[in-house]
Design an enzyme around this catalytic site. Sequence first.
Site, PDB file in Angstrom:
ATOM      1  N   LYS A  88      38.404 -31.178 -75.217  1.00 44.45           N
ATOM      2  CA  LYS A  88      38.551 -32.618 -74.965  1.00 44.45           C
ATOM      3  C   LYS A  88      37.449 -33.325 -75.741  1.00 44.45           C
ATOM      4  O   LYS A  88      36.271 -33.171 -75.433  1.00 44.45           O
ATOM      5  CB  LYS A  88      38.394 -32.939 -73.477  1.00 44.45           C
ATOM      6  CG  LYS A  88      38.694 -34.414 -73.196  1.00 44.45           C
ATOM      7  CD  LYS A  88      38.088 -34.928 -71.923  1.00 44.45           C
ATOM      8  CE  LYS A  88      36.688 -35.467 -72.070  1.00 44.45           C
ATOM      9  NZ  LYS A  88      36.550 -36.658 -72.939  1.00 44.45           N
ATOM     10  N   GLY A 146      26.190 -33.113 -73.099  1.00 41.61           N
ATOM     11  CA  GLY A 146      26.186 -34.477 -72.588  1.00 41.61           C
ATOM     12  C   GLY A 146      25.000 -34.687 -71.670  1.00 41.61           C
ATOM     13  O   GLY A 146      23.971 -34.024 -71.803  1.00 41.61           O
ATOM     14  N   SER A 147      25.167 -35.569 -70.696  1.00 40.97           N
ATOM     15  CA  SER A 147      24.027 -35.927 -69.850  1.00 40.97           C
ATOM     16  C   SER A 147      23.727 -34.855 -68.793  1.00 40.97           C
ATOM     17  O   SER A 147      24.605 -34.076 -68.403  1.00 40.97           O
ATOM     18  CB  SER A 147      24.298 -37.256 -69.145  1.00 40.97           C
ATOM     19  OG  SER A 147      25.319 -37.068 -68.183  1.00 40.97           O
ATOM     20  N   VAL A 172      25.986 -35.350 -65.636  1.00 45.40           N
ATOM     21  CA  VAL A 172      27.329 -34.761 -65.693  1.00 45.40           C
ATOM     22  C   VAL A 172      27.224 -33.233 -65.745  1.00 45.40           C
ATOM     23  O   VAL A 172      28.032 -32.521 -65.142  1.00 45.40           O
ATOM     24  CB  VAL A 172      28.132 -35.313 -66.903  1.00 45.40           C
ATOM     25  CG1 VAL A 172      29.481 -34.620 -67.026  1.00 45.40           C
ATOM     26  CG2 VAL A 172      28.320 -36.819 -66.776  1.00 45.40           C
ATOM     27  N   GLY A 173      26.210 -32.733 -66.425  1.00 43.64           N
ATOM     28  CA  GLY A 173      26.010 -31.282 -66.514  1.00 43.64           C
ATOM     29  C   GLY A 173      25.879 -30.649 -65.135  1.00 43.64           C
ATOM     30  O   GLY A 173      26.400 -29.556 -64.889  1.00 43.64           O
ATOM     31  N   CYS A 209      20.288 -35.943 -78.869  1.00 43.07           N
ATOM     32  CA  CYS A 209      19.546 -35.335 -77.764  1.00 43.07           C
ATOM     33  C   CYS A 209      18.199 -34.842 -78.269  1.00 43.07           C
ATOM     34  O   CYS A 209      17.274 -34.641 -77.491  1.00 43.07           O
ATOM     35  CB  CYS A 209      20.332 -34.263 -77.030  1.00 43.07           C
ATOM     36  SG  CYS A 209      21.358 -33.245 -78.030  1.00 43.07           S
ATOM     37  N   GLU A 253      15.612 -40.414 -70.456  1.00 48.85           N
ATOM     38  CA  GLU A 253      16.308 -40.422 -71.753  1.00 48.85           C
ATOM     39  C   GLU A 253      17.020 -41.765 -71.923  1.00 48.85           C
ATOM     40  O   GLU A 253      17.810 -42.167 -71.087  1.00 48.85           O
ATOM     41  CB  GLU A 253      17.333 -39.290 -71.802  1.00 48.85           C
ATOM     42  CG  GLU A 253      18.033 -39.209 -73.142  1.00 48.85           C
ATOM     43  CD  GLU A 253      18.940 -37.998 -73.279  1.00 48.85           C
ATOM     44  OE1 GLU A 253      19.755 -37.759 -72.373  1.00 48.85           O
ATOM     45  OE2 GLU A 253      18.838 -37.290 -74.304  1.00 48.85           O
TER      46      GLU A 253
HETATM   47  C1  UN1 Z   1      21.959 -33.663 -80.953  1.00 48.59           C
HETATM   48  O1  UN1 Z   1      20.833 -34.134 -80.979  1.00 48.59           O
HETATM   49  O2  UN1 Z   1      22.795 -34.073 -80.138  1.00 48.59           O
HETATM   50  O3  UN1 Z   1      18.822 -31.078 -84.957  1.00 48.59           O
HETATM   51  C2  UN1 Z   1      22.345 -32.606 -81.918  1.00 48.59           C
HETATM   52  C3  UN1 Z   1      19.514 -32.077 -85.056  1.00 48.59           C
HETATM   53  C4  UN1 Z   1      20.972 -31.937 -85.415  1.00 48.59           C
HETATM   54  C5  UN1 Z   1      21.779 -31.715 -84.182  1.00 48.59           C
HETATM   55  C6  UN1 Z   1      21.458 -32.667 -83.092  1.00 48.59           C
HETATM   56  N1  UN1 Z   1      21.153 -30.853 -86.352  1.00 48.59           N
HETATM   57  O4  UN1 Z   1      19.052 -33.191 -84.866  1.00 48.59           O
END
Ligand code: UN1
Length: 501
Positions: free
Chosen positions: A180, A233-234, A237-238, A289, A390
């Site tokens: 999804k 994801g967050s 939710v995780g 992230c 975050e």
């Molecule tokens: C993410 O931050 O959601 O190292 C993934 C990085 C990328 C992947 C990031 N190659 O920033």
Amino acid sequence: MATAVMPKVFKNYINGEWVEARSGKAIENRNPADSNELVGMFPASSAEDANAAIDAAANAFEKWRLTPAPKRGEILYRAAEILTERKEDFAQDMTREMGKVLAETRGDVQEAIDMTYLMAGEGRRQFGQTTPSELPNKFAMSVRTPVGVNGFITPWNFPMAIPSWKIMPALICGNTVVIKPAEDTPLSTYNLIHVLAEAGLPPGVLNIVSGKGTVVGKAILESKGTQLISFTGSTEVGRIISEACAPTFKKCHLEMGGKNIIIVMDDANLDLAVDGAIWGGFGTSGQRCTAASRVAVQKKVYGEFVTKFAERAKALRVGNGLNAATDMGPCINEQQLKTVMSYVEIGKNEGAKLAAGGHRLQDGDMARGWFHEPTIFSDCDAKMRICQEEIFGPVVSVIPFDTLDDALAIANGVQYGLSAAIYTRNVNNAFRAQRDLQTGIVYVNAPTIGAETHLPFGGIKNTGNGHRESGEAALDFYSEWKTIYIDYSDRLQRAQIDNAD
Ligand code: UN1
């Protein structure tokens, strides 16, 4: 030129066919840089659509599992070649639906290409162990076996790369897949699935069902037909996903939030550190992230760093990512922009000093997009909410510190543990930091972003649940070890007993 001829109304891909959602309803995919632009209409699928895809994946599993892994790899090689040919089209599509600048969307597609080639090669590796048995005329080995039907729920910030991190190792290990895509960015994931279908994946091996997390995601999660779930994801939710997987012990991989830090020592190359903080903090509008949302700077160089960092942030050109002159695109949607704006208020109320930015940008055409200035808070206290939570937007908090010990305590004093960086020219500082930073990824003299596909990716604490994506580590999640003992002695041999003397 597949994207150019694809209709604006997209379908699900189930059992090798493009089919409409049963509801007949659709979700709009709009350009975050210009909400007047409709990128496409994607199925608002129901639980039945998800279940049809899971059934198709279950039916395809037996044959796919028995397809030799090098043959599976050949399909991935073909897919990597097609992705390479269409890289530019796919990057343009991605900028239109996601907003990040073309250089970055090209990077996103490239990351999918890298992962596809890497996992294609794993078709001829996936090495296990062969080892002597403790008994004579007996042989021992371990092999990887697939898990079954895999369900993936993927995010909007890397809409082709992150699906590829999950799909490619899953397929090469012999699993079948239902994915999804994120509601905000389904097109890039569709482009990836299209390529894999074109490369020759048999029907049912890979299925895509678009729609809401609360409907399609939930169905994938709760189905008895999925044996493995991978989610990015967050943390919020995780946690729900982890709990939903627990009763049936579904294999579950979670890649969640981050509050990553760049530590700048007073012996660092300061201009290089500023470069890193700009790229780490404002690349992808801070919507990674791995984004460097905190920068801790040693007091001796603190003033100079903040001045340079703020100057550079103010000079960033914000706009539509399709324009080659743009440095930073919009936030993904109105909700995310509002979150960013609310954190700016939180920061001000907490007493942090606004050193750059702080406002939504909405002059002229920009009013149709979700743009926000690159924003820097200085003189922050590590305990402030803007230094703990975050934000997932272009907001960086700068924190002064005295000693490396203080910096490490600040770095580790958050609930997350994904990525951290230190800028220093002192080898002792660098080695201490890489040892003591509580994160899954550490950079020395480079920002917190920029992970490569052949090394493990993931975090500790509330960022992850013990698994890693990418590299060989991904195979450990997408396969189960099977240990095989072959006794050719023609007699009963008892381990631990018959070898006692
Ligand atoms: C993410 O931050 O959601 O190292 C993934 C990085 C990328 C992947 C990031 N190659 O920033």
